[in-house]
Design a protein around this motif. Structure first.
Motif, PDB file in Angstrom:
ATOM      1  N   ALA A  92      21.988  51.013  37.173  1.00  0.00           N
ATOM      2  CA  ALA A  92      22.012  49.600  37.289  1.00  0.00           C
ATOM      3  C   ALA A  92      22.846  48.878  36.289  1.00  0.00           C
ATOM      4  CB  ALA A  92      20.235  49.565  36.702  1.00  0.00           C
ATOM      5  N   SER A  93      22.733  47.661  36.515  1.00  0.00           N
ATOM      6  CA  SER A  93      23.817  46.769  35.648  1.00  0.00           C
ATOM      7  C   SER A  93      23.053  45.307  35.821  1.00  0.00           C
ATOM      8  CB  SER A  93      25.117  46.653  36.137  1.00  0.00           C
ATOM      9  OG  SER A  93      25.175  46.122  37.401  1.00  0.00           O
ATOM     10  N   VAL A  94      23.027  44.845  34.607  1.00  0.00           N
ATOM     11  CA  VAL A  94      22.632  43.392  34.778  1.00  0.00           C
ATOM     12  C   VAL A  94      23.491  42.461  33.960  1.00  0.00           C
ATOM     13  CG1 VAL A  94      20.615  41.995  33.872  1.00  0.00           C
ATOM     14  CG2 VAL A  94      20.196  44.136  34.306  1.00  0.00           C
ATOM     15  N   SER A  95      23.922  41.514  34.271  1.00  0.00           N
ATOM     16  CA  SER A  95      24.932  40.656  33.636  1.00  0.00           C
ATOM     17  C   SER A  95      24.428  39.070  33.753  1.00  0.00           C
ATOM     18  CB  SER A  95      26.070  40.513  34.229  1.00  0.00           C
ATOM     19  OG  SER A  95      26.327  39.893  35.530  1.00  0.00           O
ATOM     20  N   ALA A  96      24.777  38.490  32.531  1.00  0.00           N
ATOM     21  CA  ALA A  96      24.652  36.869  32.484  1.00  0.00           C
ATOM     22  C   ALA A  96      26.028  36.317  32.053  1.00  0.00           C
ATOM     23  CB  ALA A  96      23.492  36.542  31.522  1.00  0.00           C
ATOM     24  N   GLU A  97      26.167  35.179  32.676  1.00  0.00           N
ATOM     25  CA  GLU A  97      27.605  34.720  32.573  1.00  0.00           C
ATOM     26  C   GLU A  97      27.341  33.138  32.500  1.00  0.00           C
ATOM     27  OE1 GLU A  97      30.059  35.965  35.849  1.00  0.00           O
ATOM     28  OE2 GLU A  97      29.501  34.178  37.157  1.00  0.00           O
ATOM     29  N   CYS A  98      28.305  32.472  31.627  1.00  0.00           N
ATOM     30  CA  CYS A  98      28.022  31.156  31.538  1.00  0.00           C
ATOM     31  C   CYS A  98      29.563  30.719  31.798  1.00  0.00           C
ATOM     32  CB  CYS A  98      27.919  30.576  30.145  1.00  0.00           C
ATOM     33  SG  CYS A  98      28.147  28.866  29.983  1.00  0.00           S
ATOM     34  N   GLU A  99      29.701  29.659  32.824  1.00  0.00           N
ATOM     35  CA  GLU A  99      30.667  29.022  33.160  1.00  0.00           C
ATOM     36  C   GLU A  99      30.887  27.507  32.779  1.00  0.00           C
ATOM     37  OE1 GLU A  99      31.612  29.328  37.489  1.00  0.00           O
ATOM     38  OE2 GLU A  99      33.037  27.516  37.189  1.00  0.00           O
ATOM     39  N   SER A 100      31.942  27.233  32.110  1.00  0.00           N
ATOM     40  CA  SER A 100      31.996  25.906  31.539  1.00  0.00           C
ATOM     41  C   SER A 100      33.111  25.343  31.900  1.00  0.00           C
ATOM     42  CB  SER A 100      31.382  25.858  30.210  1.00  0.00           C
ATOM     43  OG  SER A 100      32.331  26.574  29.584  1.00  0.00           O
ATOM     44  N   ALA A 101      33.334  23.974  31.777  1.00  0.00           N
ATOM     45  CA  ALA A 101      34.353  23.201  31.743  1.00  0.00           C
ATOM     46  C   ALA A 101      34.567  22.150  31.041  1.00  0.00           C
ATOM     47  CB  ALA A 101      35.100  22.966  33.149  1.00  0.00           C
ATOM     48  N   ARG A 119      32.440  39.410  27.242  1.00  0.00           N
ATOM     49  CA  ARG A 119      33.651  38.895  27.859  1.00  0.00           C
ATOM     50  C   ARG A 119      33.881  37.368  27.773  1.00  0.00           C
ATOM     51  NH1 ARG A 119      34.243  41.406  33.298  1.00  0.00           N
ATOM     52  NH2 ARG A 119      34.397  43.267  32.085  1.00  0.00           N
ATOM     53  N   THR A 120      34.976  37.205  27.133  1.00  0.00           N
ATOM     54  CA  THR A 120      35.089  35.660  27.092  1.00  0.00           C
ATOM     55  C   THR A 120      36.499  35.290  27.687  1.00  0.00           C
ATOM     56  OG1 THR A 120      34.807  33.566  26.127  1.00  0.00           O
ATOM     57  CG2 THR A 120      35.606  35.149  24.777  1.00  0.00           C
ATOM     58  N   THR A 121      36.730  34.413  28.728  1.00  0.00           N
ATOM     59  CA  THR A 121      38.233  33.946  29.061  1.00  0.00           C
ATOM     60  C   THR A 121      38.229  32.647  29.261  1.00  0.00           C
ATOM     61  OG1 THR A 121      38.131  35.817  30.581  1.00  0.00           O
ATOM     62  CG2 THR A 121      39.701  34.201  30.844  1.00  0.00           C
ATOM     63  N   GLY A 122      39.303  32.121  28.485  1.00  0.00           N
ATOM     64  CA  GLY A 122      39.558  30.374  28.609  1.00  0.00           C
ATOM     65  C   GLY A 122      40.830  30.293  29.121  1.00  0.00           C
ATOM     66  N   ALA A 123      41.347  29.170  29.687  1.00  0.00           N
ATOM     67  CA  ALA A 123      42.249  28.988  30.299  1.00  0.00           C
ATOM     68  C   ALA A 123      42.559  27.228  30.246  1.00  0.00           C
ATOM     69  CB  ALA A 123      42.555  29.360  31.923  1.00  0.00           C
ATOM     70  N   TYR A 124      43.784  26.837  29.955  1.00  0.00           N
ATOM     71  CA  TYR A 124      43.991  25.513  30.051  1.00  0.00           C
ATOM     72  C   TYR A 124      45.418  25.277  30.593  1.00  0.00           C
ATOM     73  CZ  TYR A 124      44.822  20.742  27.907  1.00  0.00           C
ATOM     74  OH  TYR A 124      45.225  19.411  27.687  1.00  0.00           O
ATOM     75  N   THR A 125      45.567  23.993  31.249  1.00  0.00           N
ATOM     76  CA  THR A 125      46.658  23.659  31.685  1.00  0.00           C
ATOM     77  C   THR A 125      47.114  21.941  31.609  1.00  0.00           C
ATOM     78  OG1 THR A 125      46.482  25.324  33.618  1.00  0.00           O
ATOM     79  CG2 THR A 125      48.110  23.456  33.872  1.00  0.00           C
ATOM     80  N   TYR A 126      47.999  21.731  31.183  1.00  0.00           N
ATOM     81  CA  TYR A 126      48.457  20.499  31.063  1.00  0.00           C
ATOM     82  C   TYR A 126      49.731  20.157  31.680  1.00  0.00           C
ATOM     83  CZ  TYR A 126      50.216  16.337  28.111  1.00  0.00           C
ATOM     84  OH  TYR A 126      50.645  15.236  27.846  1.00  0.00           O
ATOM     85  N   ASN A 162      36.126  27.923  30.722  1.00  0.00           N
ATOM     86  CA  ASN A 162      35.596  29.114  30.061  1.00  0.00           C
ATOM     87  C   ASN A 162      34.924  29.850  30.943  1.00  0.00           C
ATOM     88  OD1 ASN A 162      33.322  30.172  28.065  1.00  0.00           O
ATOM     89  ND2 ASN A 162      35.522  30.704  27.485  1.00  0.00           N
ATOM     90  N   VAL A 163      35.004  31.159  30.932  1.00  0.00           N
ATOM     91  CA  VAL A 163      33.908  32.068  31.450  1.00  0.00           C
ATOM     92  C   VAL A 163      33.396  32.953  30.292  1.00  0.00           C
ATOM     93  CG1 VAL A 163      33.257  33.493  33.402  1.00  0.00           C
ATOM     94  CG2 VAL A 163      34.880  31.669  33.987  1.00  0.00           C
ATOM     95  N   THR A 164      32.199  32.888  30.202  1.00  0.00           N
ATOM     96  CA  THR A 164      31.835  34.015  29.290  1.00  0.00           C
ATOM     97  C   THR A 164      30.508  34.759  29.672  1.00  0.00           C
ATOM     98  OG1 THR A 164      32.366  32.701  27.315  1.00  0.00           O
ATOM     99  CG2 THR A 164      30.697  34.312  26.879  1.00  0.00           C
ATOM    100  N   SER A 165      30.833  36.011  29.574  1.00  0.00           N
ATOM    101  CA  SER A 165      29.566  36.958  30.130  1.00  0.00           C
ATOM    102  C   SER A 165      29.399  38.172  29.393  1.00  0.00           C
ATOM    103  CB  SER A 165      30.054  37.462  31.445  1.00  0.00           C
ATOM    104  OG  SER A 165      31.350  38.452  31.433  1.00  0.00           O
ATOM    105  N   VAL A 166      28.011  38.597  29.479  1.00  0.00           N
ATOM    106  CA  VAL A 166      27.805  39.735  28.802  1.00  0.00           C
ATOM    107  C   VAL A 166      27.150  40.736  30.001  1.00  0.00           C
ATOM    108  CG1 VAL A 166      25.494  38.501  28.021  1.00  0.00           C
ATOM    109  CG2 VAL A 166      25.987  40.828  27.093  1.00  0.00           C
ATOM    110  N   LYS A 167      27.409  42.024  29.861  1.00  0.00           N
ATOM    111  CA  LYS A 167      27.052  42.817  30.897  1.00  0.00           C
ATOM    112  C   LYS A 167      26.459  44.205  30.594  1.00  0.00           C
ATOM    113  CE  LYS A 167      28.405  44.653  35.361  1.00  0.00           C
ATOM    114  NZ  LYS A 167      28.950  44.212  36.526  1.00  0.00           N
ATOM    115  N   TRP A 168      25.480  44.398  31.024  1.00  0.00           N
ATOM    116  CA  TRP A 168      24.650  45.545  30.496  1.00  0.00           C
ATOM    117  C   TRP A 168      24.497  46.728  31.529  1.00  0.00           C
ATOM    118  CZ3 TRP A 168      18.883  46.750  30.054  1.00  0.00           C
ATOM    119  CH2 TRP A 168      18.577  47.957  29.072  1.00  0.00           C
ATOM    120  N   THR A 169      24.980  47.745  31.500  1.00  0.00           N
ATOM    121  CA  THR A 169      25.108  48.809  32.279  1.00  0.00           C
ATOM    122  C   THR A 169      24.297  49.977  31.949  1.00  0.00           C
ATOM    123  OG1 THR A 169      27.238  48.226  33.098  1.00  0.00           O
ATOM    124  CG2 THR A 169      26.516  50.058  34.074  1.00  0.00           C
TER     125      THR A 169
END
Lengths: 682, 273
Positions: free
Chosen positions: A599-608, A564-571, A588-595
């Motif tokens: 059990a579930s495991v996820s890794a996410e990267c939040e960046s700006a 999943r990846t989500t990006g948002a921008y405001t001006y 941006n928040v990008t994540s990968v999730k394995w279920t």
């Protein structure tokens, strides 16, 4: 598995799931009983979703989101990529929707207007409700959200759980505890529901105690601690199959709340919220529901400088708000039309004082909010038209009459210092309207477009502030009773593709704001606060604009794996081309999730991205880009219809020292943080 | 709408009062002259002329601009005298030397509400030593005489009068605070008097200076906006507006100029709200 408590869990899961998936407006409830025209049922079913315009129904995920109940309400809101948080400490962040903060939003709990009592906005309404007491959150952008009041930015309505009548078993609930390492924080929560055939009582409790947190790199952020408890009671009674009477009460008390970005902390913040609702579902084909609601709430807030070493002079800064209100609304159905009509009103009072205690001199006293009474009477109409299976149209309009006046003669005298006459009431009429069209373009494709016009009344601070110090820009702020009503023309559009494995959605918005209220430096005035840069007075800019968009992609190659990846921008920009203050850069928040099974495991990267478009008058500084990595895992043990859930993770794995652009005072966010939450639902 | 009702009400009340007054045909109520809000400083008789002189003040007599109200009666008939020439002569006897003080005689020979308003600026306190002679010329019978009062002048806190040596040389200047006596948050009338000390016995009013004010809260270092500098009105009085944004201790800093020349720039009066 299908017990009511799990239902509650499910609903919250679904909400949070949706908040993660969604980039836009969401109208999302569980068991929308209003759709069952001829009977009242408090049955928790799988989530249903009905919306037109800037919203869409997410795919239901079976993720275990029980850990979200350990988060704060504002943190849950911030999972929506349109929402950012203004942080002044580790507590009670102020939500910002599409670049618009609380002055431009309706923040409501069950439709109830509540006003923070802190002149520095340290107590947004979101701080007075806890996620384990939430059923859903209703985020509507712009004037589409005017059901809850006139605003430019939109509405965030937090709907509480409420007790559940006629559940499968009389007793149900949840008990949980959570720990986190960055602030040595502890959370405890408890929910209980007692259900009978015609009535039910639910209680919710949350306790949190956090110490000073450790920022990325290892520094301890002093004055970032807090302690709070929240208790909620909900009672429902169903005298007949078509009537529901509901009483809700929320008590919230926070103590010793540190605000590292401000020169003072908060000794306590207390809210008492009461609501009484009557719903009637007449056995008539064209009336779906009639609801009447009365509510009252008080908020008391007291700032505290006794924990600071660099205090030149001790001061007390208490604030109070009291609000009474109510609404009467009905939902009507006529062929293709689904209409909502609503009459609402509230009366609120806001008072804030400042007393300074110089050595061997008389105390210095002033009213920073001069006992302001506000009366708001509104009428609202909405019509959702299903033209056919492919085309839906939605229209809403709202008219408000707002009258404010200063009730303390001292406030009138104070205003006379600036040659302002506030003895007479200030009266305004506000108009809001929007129209949305939504269509199915083809297999899996939907698109929508919205146009709206919005007006909002100035806030108490914008009209009546008297030397309120803003720690961000370092200026004392003064209101102007004659500040012009802010107006906006709004447009937004979105498109969404949903196939078996891919969900893509893209939205864009443009707000052209007229008479944008922004404080401007008045160099003829002398600052009151020691060390302040000067005085700013509320003014109208001729115009300003906000534009932005979201893009979200979700890819599920196999059932157990989701990217999943989500990006948002405001001006944001003023008419003179200056950046509007406090605008989140691209995020941006990008994540990968394995279920797998339970059990579930996820890794996410939040960046700006970095934010270099700063408003110098606002004291803004540029913010560097950042990226952090979070790892999360969850597992649950089933015990018949009960469940023990374990959730844990490591946030900011690389111990990055970072701050977001909306964080005040250059205070870094928490560094590496391990957490573990355990909850038992029964 | 509210205002117009209020105006109407006040108007009606006034009309009523006037009508009542006419009907009852009672020119002097029992408490005439009205001294309810005044303190009696003393009663004395003129040395000659048979006049009883009552000296009233607005409160304790202190070392500041002090308003007096003189009540005159025929000592034989006790009749109130409302047409007389009244002149003051304040005096401080310090043993080795004597000096007078700035004062204001009544502006008219006709009493106001039965009393003759006048004022003295006591530039220093003194339990003993101050006297105020009141010279009266009764126009009714052309009798003339002088009554003498011994005064105890208290030391006000904070200071309300100062005698300063001008920065540009010249005669000492007496600066005295007149109002606000009951300061409020918001706009207040601000008034001072200026007199020059031409000699020990002569304190003419200073009518040609300009005064600027700058209020501040000493413990905070900030001021207040929209103050109006006092301008000369009459007899050494300068009236303007001062704004207080909050309660507490305020210091009103004065700069006194004679044309482009600074006369005195470091005087100030403290006010506590």
């Amino acid at each position: 598995m299908n017990g009511p408590a799990l239902g509650i869990l499910f609903a919250l899961m679904s909400f949070t799931a949706s908040a993660q998936v969604q980039d836009s407006v969401l109208h999302f409830t569980k068991g929308n009983i209003a759709e069952k025209t001829f009977s009242v049922q408090e049955i928790l079913v799988r989530p249903t979703c009905a919306c037109v315009g800037a919203c869409s129904c997410p795919t239901h995920k079976t993720d275990n989101y029980s850990e979200n109940r350990f988060l704060s309400s504002d943190a849950i809101l911030a999972k929506n990529s349109s929402i950012s948080l203004i942080k002044r400490g580790n507590f009670a962040s102020e939500p910002v929707l599409n670049g618009m903060a609380s002055d431009r939003l309706n923040l409501t709990i069950d439709g109830m207007k509540i006003f923070g009592a802190c002149t520095d906005k340290m107590d947004p309404v979101t701080s007075y409700v806890e996620p384990n007491n939430l059923k859903s959150v209703y985020v509507e952008h712009g004037s589409s959200g005017s059901m809850f009041g006139s605003s430019l930015g939109g509405s965030v309505n937090m709907e509480t759980n409420g007790a559940v009548i006629n559940a499968k078993k009389p007793w149900s609930g949840e008990v949980g505890a959570g720990f986190q390492s960055a602030a040595l924080g502890a959370n405890g929560l408890l929910s209980l529901n007692y259900s009978r055939k015609k009535w039910a009582i639910g209680v919710n409790g949350m306790y949190r105690r956090f110490q000073n947190y450790r920022a990325g790199g290892g520094d301890i952020v002093d004055h970032s601690q807090f302690e709070k408890w929240n208790g909620a009671l909900s009672a429902k009674y169903m005298p007949t199959e078509r009537d529901v009477l509901r009483f809700d009460m929320i008590m919230d008390e926070a103590y010793h709340v540190g605000y590292p970005a401000l020169p003072m902390d908060v000794a306590f913040a207390k809210a008492k919220i009461f609501g009484l609702t009557y719903q009637h579902y007449p056995q008539k084909e064209w009336i779906a529901r009639v609801e009447a609601k009365l509510y009252a709430n008080t908020v008391t807030h007291s700032m505290d400088d006794t924990q600071r070493s660099d205090v030149i002079m001790h001061m007390d800064m208490p604030g109070w708000t009291t609000t009474f209100g109510g609404h009467l609304d009905g939902q009507f159905i006529a062929k293709k039309h689904r209409m909502t009509a609503r009459l609402d009103g509230y009366h609120s009072n806001a008072r804030a004082e400042m007393t300074m205690y110089p050595d061997n001199e008389a105390p210095m006293f002033m009213l920073t909010w001069p006992d302001v009474d506000k009366l708001d009477l509104g009428i609202y109409f909405q019509d959702d038209i299903t033209l056919n299976i492919k085309h839906r149209l939605s229209f809403n309009a709202r008219l408000d009459f707002v009258s404010t006046n200063v009730t303390d003669p001292l406030g009138v005298q104070q205003a006379s210092v600036f040659n302002q006459d506030v003895a007479e009431a200030d009266q305004r009429v506000l108009k809001n309207a929007s129209i949305s069209y939504r269509t199915t373009l083809g297999k899996g494709w939907t698109a929508w477009v919205t146009a709206g016009y919005a007006e909002r009344a100035p806030s108490t601070t914008e009209q009546y502030a008297f030397y309120i110090f803003n720690a961000y820009d370092g200026f004392d702020h003064i209101g102007d009773v004659n500040v012009t009503t802010e107006k906006a023309l709004q447009g937004s559009a979105g498109i969404r593709l949903e196939t078996g494995k891919v969900v893509v959605s893209a939205t864009g918005f443009y707000y052209h704001i007229y008479d944008y209220i922004l404080s401007a430096i008045d160099s003829s005035l002398d600052a009151m606060t020691i060390g302040a840069n000067g005085v700013k007075k509320a003014e109208n800019l001729p115009s300003a604009m906000l534009a932005g968009g979201n893009l979200s992609v979700e890819y599920t190659p196999i059932r157990s794996l989701t990217f999943r990846t989500t990006g948002a921008y405001t001006y944001g920009s003023t008419d003179a081309g200056l950046p509007l203050p406090l605008i989140t850069p691209f995020r941006n928040v990008t994540s990968v999730k394995w279920t797998v099974g339970r059990a579930s495991v996820s890794a996410e990267c939040e960046s700006a991205a970095p934010q270099t478009r700063t408003n110098p008058d606002f004291g803004e500084r540029a913010t560097a880009a950042y990226a952090i990595v979070n790892l999360r895992a969850g597992y649950y043990f089933p015990f018949g219809d009960k469940r023990l859930s374990l959730n844990g993770g490591i946030e900011n794995l690389l111990d990055t020292r970072y701050r977001t652009h909306l964080d005040w005072g250059g205070i870094p966010r928490p560094g590496i943080n391990g957490y573990l939450n355990i909850s038992f639902t029964f | 709408m509210k205002t117009s009702f209020k105006t109407l009400f006040v108007g009606l009340t006034l009309v009523g009062a006037i009508l009542n007054g006419c009907k009852e045909d009672d020119p002097q109520p029992d408490n005439y002259p009205n001294t309810d809000n005044l303190e009696l400083v003393g009663t004395a008789y003129t040395d000659v002329g048979g006049i009883q002189v009552k000296l009233w003040a607005e409160g304790l007599v202190e070392a500041q601009y002090t308003r007096f109200f003189v009540e005159l009666r025929d000592s034989a008939t006790n009749a109130l005298l409302e047409d007389a020439h009244v002149e003051l002569a304040p005096m401080m006897d310090m043993g080795m030397m004597q000096h007078s003080a700035p004062f204001e005689n009544p502006t008219s020979v006709l009493a106001v509400g039965g009393l003759f308003p006048c004022a003295v600026v006591f530039q220093m306190p003194g339990d003993m030593g101050w006297t105020l002679d009141v010279h009266v010329h009764n126009h009714a019978n052309d009798a003339e005489g002088e009554a003498s009062f011994t005064l105890s002048v208290a030391n006000p806190s904070p200071t309300r009068t100062m005698v300063v040596t001008p920065e540009n040389g010249g005669d000492p200047l007496v600066i005295s605070y007149v109002q606000p006596t009951s300061p409020v948050v918001g706009i207040n009338d601000f008034e001072i008097t200026l007199h020059s000390k031409a000699s020990m016995m002569s304190f003419p009013s200073v009518d040609t200076y300009t005064v600027t004010i700058e209020p501040e809260m000493p413990s905070m270092g900030h001021g207040s906006p929209n103050n109006v500098n006092p301008t000369f009105t009459s007899r050494g009085h300068y009236v303007g507006k001062v704004n207080f944004t909050m309660t507490g201790l305020w210091r009103i800093n004065l700069t006194i100029m004679n044309g482009a020349e600074v006369v005195y720039s470091t005087a100030s009066f403290d006010v506590t709200l």
